[in-house]
Design a protein around this motif. Structure first.
Motif, PDB file in Angstrom:
ATOM      1  N   ARG A 185       6.152  -9.257  -7.283  1.00  0.00           N
ATOM      2  CA  ARG A 185       6.226  -8.021  -6.845  1.00  0.00           C
ATOM      3  C   ARG A 185       7.298  -7.656  -5.755  1.00  0.00           C
ATOM      4  N   ASP A 244       2.313   1.478  -3.553  1.00  0.00           N
ATOM      5  CA  ASP A 244       1.366   1.927  -4.528  1.00  0.00           C
ATOM      6  C   ASP A 244       1.247   3.553  -4.486  1.00  0.00           C
ATOM      7  N   SER A 281       0.760  -1.240   0.005  1.00  0.00           N
ATOM      8  CA  SER A 281      -0.081  -0.107   0.057  1.00  0.00           C
ATOM      9  C   SER A 281       1.018   1.204   0.064  1.00  0.00           C
ATOM     10  N   GLU A 338       7.103   0.228  -8.071  1.00  0.00           N
ATOM     11  CA  GLU A 338       6.258  -1.158  -8.589  1.00  0.00           C
ATOM     12  C   GLU A 338       7.156  -2.468  -8.049  1.00  0.00           C
TER      13      GLU A 338
END
Length: 299
Positions: free
Chosen positions: A74, A38, A35, A43
């Protein structure tokens, strides 16, 4: 796009203080870190387990691997091994652990921060095995011996210099207050234990080491990396333009809080003002990290 070369996450964060009956927990969970990333436009990230117990509650590499395996690519795992592991000697067979973790998908070693001297024989044993396995090694340096965390080196980083020469096939990634303070000539001892805000009147040992040793890379994470850039914009522009192919973006986020060190805004401003080319900007933001993790031999 930003690739965070220096991130931490715990499945089960632990408390470090309590106020009015409420605990304050250190390190975000994987979901919290996503979070935060983001919101900042980050990324991908390398997750670094913390295994030396000088300050932090140790974390297993297996926990990091599990987190990364559940992240749809990720997060990328580094392993970490305390140099005192197995036998607490300078000939511990650490290589077997590094090979095992490499086979499980780990792509480097770090964050290495036991409070031992950089040239300690146990540290050299770790460097030797890390070099043989082919991992890059991300470290934290401190200016204090016998207290807190971080590998100890004296003013001028002579031990790091000798290790860069001795293990010249091992990529060392520099980080930490006592490392980044030496982007400038040290004026007083406390500079190595904090974030000096003076202009860079004379360059320090870090740029000299980077010229002399192609196996020294750096990350711009935490207050130490950001301060090294923001304390003197003009010097930072010269530094970034000279060493752009070995500088990597990082955060070192330690709490479930908004990322706020200012490096992203700083790099964006340099790009907008044509003080950093798009090629160099992209290299620092993400391509150097991709190169480091995707190439067998980048030196």
């Amino acid at each position: 796009m930003f690739f965070d070369i220096h991130a931490h996450a715990y499945k089960y964060p632990y408390p470090i203080s309590r106020k009015n009956g409420e605990y304050r927990f250190i390190f975000p969970t994987p979901e919290q870190l996503m979070s935060i990333h983001d919101a900042a436009g980050i990324e991908r990230a390398v997750l670094l387990p913390l295994v030396s117990s000088e300050v932090y509650v140790p974390q297993s590499t297996d926990e990091i691997i599990e987190i990364c395996n559940c992240s749809n690519g990720r997060f990328i795992p580094f392993c970490n091994v305390d140099p005192r592991v197995l036998t607490n000697t300078s000939d511990a067979p650490i290589g077997i652990l590094l090979e095992y973790y490499k086979n499980l998908g780990c792509q480097g070693l770090g964050e290495v921060l036991p409070n031992l001297e950089f040239a300690d024989l146990k540290m050299q044993n770790l460097f030797y095995h890390c070099q043989n396995v082919g991992f890059p090694l991300l470290f934290d340096i401190t200016g204090t011996s016998g207290y807190g965390y971080g590998i100890y080196d004296e003013k001028g980083l002579p031990q790091l210099d000798s290790m860069l020469t001795k293990f010249n096939r091992l990529i060392f990634i520099g980080h930490g207050p006592a490392f980044w303070a030496e982007i400038a000539k040290i004026k007083q001892g406390e500079d190595r234990r904090g974030y000096p805000n003076s202009k860079v009147e004379e360059e320090g040992i870090v740029p000299k080491l980077m010229r002399n040793h192609k196996n020294l890379w750096v990350d711009l994470s935490a207050g130490s990396g950001s301060n090294a850039m923001l304390r003197d914009t003009e010097h930072a522009i010269h530094f970034l333009n000279e060493f752009w192919d070995r500088i990597m973006f990082g955060t070192d986020i330690c709490f479930n809080e908004k990322y706020s060190y200012g490096i992203i805004e700083f790099l964006n401003a340099l790009l907008a003002e044509n003080k950093l080319s798009l090629e160099k900007y992209n290299a620092i933001a993400y391509k150097n990290a991709e190169k480091l993790l995707g190439s067998v031999n980048v030196i």
